[in-house]
Design an enzyme around this catalytic site. Sequence first.
Site, short mmCIF file in Angstrom:
data_model
loop_
_atom_site.label_atom_id
_atom_site.label_comp_id
_atom_site.label_asym_id
_atom_site.label_seq_id
_atom_site.Cartn_x
_atom_site.Cartn_y
_atom_site.Cartn_z
N CYS A 1 0.81 -1.21 0.00
CA CYS A 1 0.00 0.00 0.00
C CYS A 1 0.85 1.27 0.00
O CYS A 1 0.56 2.22 -0.75
CB CYS A 1 -0.95 -0.01 1.19
SG CYS A 1 -0.15 -0.39 2.77
N HIS B 1 -3.13 6.47 4.56
CA HIS B 1 -1.71 6.72 4.82
C HIS B 1 -1.31 8.11 4.34
O HIS B 1 -1.87 8.64 3.37
CB HIS B 1 -0.84 5.71 4.06
CG HIS B 1 -0.90 4.31 4.59
ND1 HIS B 1 -1.53 3.97 5.75
CD2 HIS B 1 -0.36 3.15 4.09
CE1 HIS B 1 -1.41 2.67 5.95
NE2 HIS B 1 -0.70 2.15 4.96
#
EC number: 1.2.1.11
Length: 389
Positions: free
Chosen positions: A184, A297
């Site tokens: 990711c 994130h």
Amino acid sequence: MQATASAHHHHLFSPFTAPSSSRCLSRTLQIGGRRRSPSSSVVRMSLRDDGPALAVVGVTGAVGQEFLRVLSDRDFPYRSIRMLASHRSAGRSIPFEGRDYVVEELRPESFDGVDIALFSAGGSISMEMGPAAVERGAIVVDNSSAFRMDPEVPLVIPEVNPDAMAHIRLKGRSNGALIANPNCSTIICLMAATPLHRHAKVVRMVVSTYQAASGAGAAAMEELELQTREVLDGKQPTCKIFKQQYAFNLFSHNASVLSNGYNEEEMKMVKETRKIWNDMDIKVTATCIRVPVMRAHAESVNLQFEKPLDEDTARQILNGAPGVVVIDDRTSNLFPTPLEVSNKDDVAVGRIRQDLSQDGNFGLDIFVCGDQIRKGAALNAIQIAEKLL
């Protein structure tokens, strides 16, 4: 400097939907977004006889559930879909596009007749069941780290290196195949860095990540919420997923630390960037931190280039990049935040500025935010699947 925001597809489906803390920005980011539940009673056109047979492995997990949302949001065509998970989850009923599906226990024979299998059940399951699916003719798109560094397995971000999987297609195939979804953090970083790399060639990249609970799964998200309530109530926080308090705290990423002092998450960024960019000479270093954010994130990225690149040109390049939205309003001090990108498809980029520590225009600093479950996992995998059609 005015904020620039160009959005493509944004969706808001999650028990952890971000509130609109900035109304103007939220309106901008939601342009073009369709909002519907995977269990919508509307008759869907994506279920059709000429579509591929799908299987979703790990369907009860956070990414597995996001697979279903993205499939529905993007009208991905399918003629059938199998919901697969562990023995513990077998027998559960999952609503999807107006029908109820029973979760089946994952077995090798689960892939008989399956064309595309979306995996997000962890590396050990992928190592065991991925080859079994391929042997039965399925094309596996795997979200774990099991096959990422296998030289025979393409590691793909569709906006970045689609040519890596150009030899794999559903039509006319005689065998199954494996395609790996990158980590990711790598996906979110390279969505922003690659357009600039194409223009001026990155020779060194320094990344600091601020990673959400979702990267550790649904249980970690639940524990963060639980800990937050406990701490606010003056109670001792429950620490089952992580070894230390997560709420109102941050700490080095919980991945294992290697002999070179880097942890596994940091080395994933180093190795995966080199493979995706097909450049073993690129210098990459990373520091990965877990922060008490639910599902998106953030990353601070410093780039050093072979050719000069000024910040205005960089901003123009990023404005035209697919899957990227620029939020860079210095006057209002308005830049990407994890909250604003949660449940959205695009990766947001801001804080675009010249690196003053380098002479000339050979360095830039940028700040990047992206939804870890969506573009960092499920969306990227389904975009890969779309290229197989």
